[in-house]
Design an enzyme around this catalytic site. Structure first.
Site, short mmCIF file in Angstrom:
data_model
loop_
_atom_site.label_atom_id
_atom_site.label_comp_id
_atom_site.label_asym_id
_atom_site.label_seq_id
_atom_site.Cartn_x
_atom_site.Cartn_y
_atom_site.Cartn_z
N GLU A 176 58.04 52.99 51.08
CA GLU A 176 59.20 53.06 51.98
C GLU A 176 59.23 54.37 52.77
OE1 GLU A 176 60.54 50.38 52.62
OE2 GLU A 176 59.75 49.34 50.88
N HIS A 179 57.05 54.36 55.74
CA HIS A 179 57.64 53.71 56.92
C HIS A 179 58.35 54.73 57.82
CE1 HIS A 179 57.01 49.40 56.64
NE2 HIS A 179 57.40 49.36 55.38
NI NI Z 1 57.10 47.78 54.08
#
Ligand code: NI
Length: 217
Positions: A176, A179
């Site tokens: 995450e 990202h």
């Molecule tokens: Ni993802």
């Protein structure tokens, strides 16, 4: 509560560095987090980052399903977590940061991949695991991640959060936070031949997908 539209691979927001959140006390982040959690759950995911709903800010939500927790790992917090401005770094068995000399320069992708392939994996600091992404629907691939990390950030109540995570918990946090830096799991893969549609994944799991380069021992 709203299910937000997801950005898919190719959307420019997924490739930008997301912006730091300066006003962490703004209740708007709580509203966004609630929508992100609903979006994640509706899509059957375990994590979601701001850029995946076209919000280029440093916010992530994630959960660690009980079946993905190993008994010898530090227990993840229960329920779905929300973190603003999260960051992480790899740590040793005692939770101390690893010697930076061990670590590849992440700005240099070639060095990163070379080091992952050789020293880090042999030192048992990394483990490969299957990952998917709600922004790359239908695909899974083997991704090396640090086995043990320390991560920190701010929660919606303005509290400083700091945790040691291992295994799947560490993996989802690394995925995450990537990202937020415009990095997708496919960028971290060592061998793109393990990239599979879910319908064909059983070949990889059964060992019927030949991805060995040479030595087969
Ligand atoms: Ni993802």
């Amino acid at each position: 509560m709203t299910v937000l539209p997801l950005t898919n691979l190719g959307h420019p927001t997924l490739r930008r560095r997301a912006e730091e959140i300066l006003d962490t006390a703004d209740p708007g982040w709580g509203t966004l987090a609630t929508d992100m959690i609903e979006t994640m759950e509706a899509a059957g995911g375990v994590g979601l980052a701001g850029p995946q709903v076209d919000m280029p800010y440093r916010i992530i939500v994630f959960t660690v399903p009980a079946e993905r927790q190993e008994v010898d790992e530090p227990k993840p917090p229960p329920g779905t977590q929300v973190l603003l401005n999260p960051e992480w770094f790899p740590v040793d068995e005692d939770g101390n940061p690893l010697d930076p000399d061990f670590l590849p320069d992440e700005d240099d992708e070639e060095v990163w991949l070379d080091d992952v392939d050789s020293s880090l994996q042999s030192m048992d600091l990394l483990e490969e695991g299957l990952e998917g992404c709600l922004s790359i629907p239908g695909l899974r691939g083997l991704v090396p991640r640090f086995r043990r990390i320390l991560y920190r950030g701010t929660d919606l109540n303005g509290r400083h959060i700091e945790r040691v995570a291992e295994g799947f918990h560490a993996r989802v946090v690394q995925h995450e936070i990537d990202h937020l830096d415009g990095i997708l799991f496919i960028d971290r893969m060592i061998d793109l031949r393990t990239l599979c549609f879910e319908s064909e994944l059983h070949y990889l799991l059964e060992g019927r997908l030949d991805t060995d380069d040479e030595d087969d021992d």
